[in-house]
Every structure is written in structure tokens, then in C-alpha cells.
Enzyme design. Sequence first.
Site, short mmCIF file in Angstrom:
data_model
loop_
_atom_site.label_atom_id
_atom_site.label_comp_id
_atom_site.label_asym_id
_atom_site.label_seq_id
_atom_site.Cartn_x
_atom_site.Cartn_y
_atom_site.Cartn_z
N LYS A 1 -2.80 6.37 1.52
CA LYS A 1 -2.78 6.69 2.95
C LYS A 1 -1.61 7.93 3.06
O LYS A 1 -0.77 7.68 3.69
CB LYS A 1 -2.30 5.51 3.89
CG LYS A 1 -2.66 5.81 5.32
CD LYS A 1 -2.72 4.30 6.02
CE LYS A 1 -2.83 4.28 7.34
NZ LYS A 1 -4.47 4.94 7.65
N ARG B 1 0.91 -1.17 0.03
CA ARG B 1 -0.12 -0.09 -0.02
C ARG B 1 0.89 1.26 0.10
O ARG B 1 0.62 2.15 -0.59
CB ARG B 1 -1.09 -0.04 1.06
CG ARG B 1 -2.07 0.92 1.16
CD ARG B 1 -3.08 0.77 1.98
NE ARG B 1 -2.62 0.93 3.62
CZ ARG B 1 -3.35 0.72 4.60
NH1 ARG B 1 -4.62 0.41 4.57
NH2 ARG B 1 -2.71 0.77 5.93
#
Length: 390
Positions: free
Chosen positions: A237, A135
Site C-alpha cells: 500500500k 501489511r
Amino acid sequence: MFLRRLCRRDTIKFSEKLLDRYRFPEFGNYHFYTSRAASSSQQIASDIYRSDEDEANVNWEELGFGIVPTDYMYVMKCSKEDRFSEGKLNRFGNIEMSPSAGVLNYGQGLFEGLKAYKREDGCLALFRPEENALRMQKGAERMCMPSPSVEQFVDAVKQTVLANKRWVPPPGKGSLYVRPLLIGSGPVLGLAPAPEYTFLIYASPVGTYFKEGLSPINLFVDDEFHRATPGGTGGVKTISNYAPVLKAQALAKSKGFSDVLYLDSINKRNLEEASSCNVFIVKNDVISTPTIEGTILPGITRKSIIEICPHYGYQIQERPVSVEELMDADEVFCTGTAVVIAPVGSIMYHGKRVEYRSGVETVSQKLYSALTSIQMGLVEDKMGWTVEID
Ligand code: COI
């Protein structure tokens, strides 16, 4: 006992490896400092050895989700053209950077969150750390940053946890929350990617995220503030997704709510996520969660719940979920690394409050038990999700 001894022997090996790194520092031009910088390699090795011996001075019964400074942080740097090479452990402390660092001026930064658990046999385990690494790589691509390889990321997380192992709470008392950061640390003035990047990991022992503990939380559905827009960065993120929700969160908290649930910014109709976690609804035993389409963070706990549901006989759907369905659900719960699985007791939307099923027989409680049993090594990990550190 045998396992416990094994874990300790590995820590000693780890300290020797670390000592070698300090003997041959290849991290010239290093701009970070810590106020408690160790004076010699020997001092660092003996400190780490002591870390293993001494229990941290923490009241494990009182852990919430706040920063508890630990012993070490991991730091690795690279320039724009380079790849990350080797990093090192420093004493945990303040860092120094240019006032014109990319992260400070233009928010070029990402963060991750994962947890290390201490098991009954004393060994330490991580939950799906390679998912955080992947991620971060996707986020780095979106934010025009270089990123560590999956191997570098996971190795750095392991080193950070081992160096801070005395801060990992005993089984059942919490976990060591590991916070990797990837930031544009080099100076820029015009809007452009920073010339230098820093990958940094620190850790803190934590208990439950919400002040409600394991009790149900109460959410406020906001259709005035939005967390993300199509084409933006809601699906990665980046640090810049989080400060913008503070206002909505503060308003909701001032009215006694635990957090805010955001709706899509176009039609203000479909659920997105809460400030710090993903959302699921349950209706007639079918579990649904909003589809990830660039505005919702692809949570690793969310993904894990989707993957284990069929094993527990639950039907799970990823699809657009409207606020009307939310108001008509039997049960609602939130998921996240920090949050784990939090049951939702009530929701307020347009002045209307609805309450949901809660307690031991709920779907969320069963899933909580299934997930945490895997994380704590209480059941066989048939999914291959846990990574033992020793
Ligand atoms: C996490 O769950 O790890 C997060 O990063 C959310 C954060 C707001 C605590």
C-alpha cells in the site's frame, strides 16, 4: 448505561496518561508543528476531556468520504538506523518538512486505512487493526523503511481514536476512518532511502465511499491504463500506487462510471482490482476473486470475506479470473475498508455493457450484512476480529 460509564472512566484515565506524556517530553528535535498547538499540558488534557463531553459539530446524515478535520493526530519518528520508540498526540494540523524529504521527492511512503465503529452500547471497536500493522510492515520492507511494531501500531491507532472519540459517528451513521501514514520525512537529494521516518495517524468521520451510497456502482474495464506490473509495488500500500490511476479514474468518471477495473498488464485478460478496492464475481453461487500475486493489494476486507464465506455455506475460490468470466457472471461486488462491500450494477468493456443481479437476495448483500454485523457488535464475533478500545 453501565458500559457507557465504563468507557468514560477509561477516557479520563487515558487523559491522565496523556498529561504525563506532555510533562515529560522525550521527543526532542521535533520538526512538526500545528497551527493550533496547545499552549500547555493542562490545556491539552482539558481539551481531550472536553472532546469526550462535546458532540462534534457534524451533520451525521450527510457524511460522505471527504476529509473532516478532527482534534488530534498521532506522530512518532525514527532515524534510519533506529527503531520507532514513543510517539505522541498533537493537535491535528499542517506538518512541516524539508522540501527534499524522501516522500516528496521519491514517493517513499505507505498508507493504511481502518475504521473505528461506535456500538449501540457506546463502546468503540476497531476491525482487525493488527492486519493493517502487518501489511504496513510488509510494505515498509519493500520500500526500504523501518516500521512500527504491531503493538506500537495498534496502540497508536487506539490513542488516535480515543482522542477523537467525539468524531466517531453514531451507530448506523458511518465510522471514524483512521489513516496511518509511514513516510520518509528526512532530506535526500540522490536517490536513496530517507535518513528519517515519520509514522503519523489522523482520522476523519466518513459515510459511504461512492456517491451511489449503498446502491450498485458501475465500472469501466480499462485495458489501456494499468495499475501495477509484475515486480512492481502493486501488492503493497505505497502512496505511489494511487496517483497513477487518477487519469484513468477521471476519464471513467467523466463518462458517468463510478470507478475503473484494471486488467493484468501482460495479457490484458485477467482481472486485477478497481482503483480503490478488490473485486469478486459470483457464478452459480460460487464466489471467485483474483489471486494475490504481487500486483493486487491484499485487502483486509477481501481476506475477511474469503474467511467468512465457508461459514455462510458459500464456495470461494482464489484464482485467475478472466474478463470473459466477468462478462458472464451473475453478480459482481467490490470490497475494501473505505468501500466495505459495494455491489456492481453494470460493467462496460470494449463498448459492451453487461448488467448484474442486485438487491436484497444477492450474495453481496448477505455478506455485507454478515460483515457489518460483526463490525458493529450486533452478532457474536466468533472470528475474533474486533478489538474494543476501552
Ligand atoms: C481503503 O479502503 O482504506 C483505502 O485505502 C482505499 C483508498 C483509495 C480510500
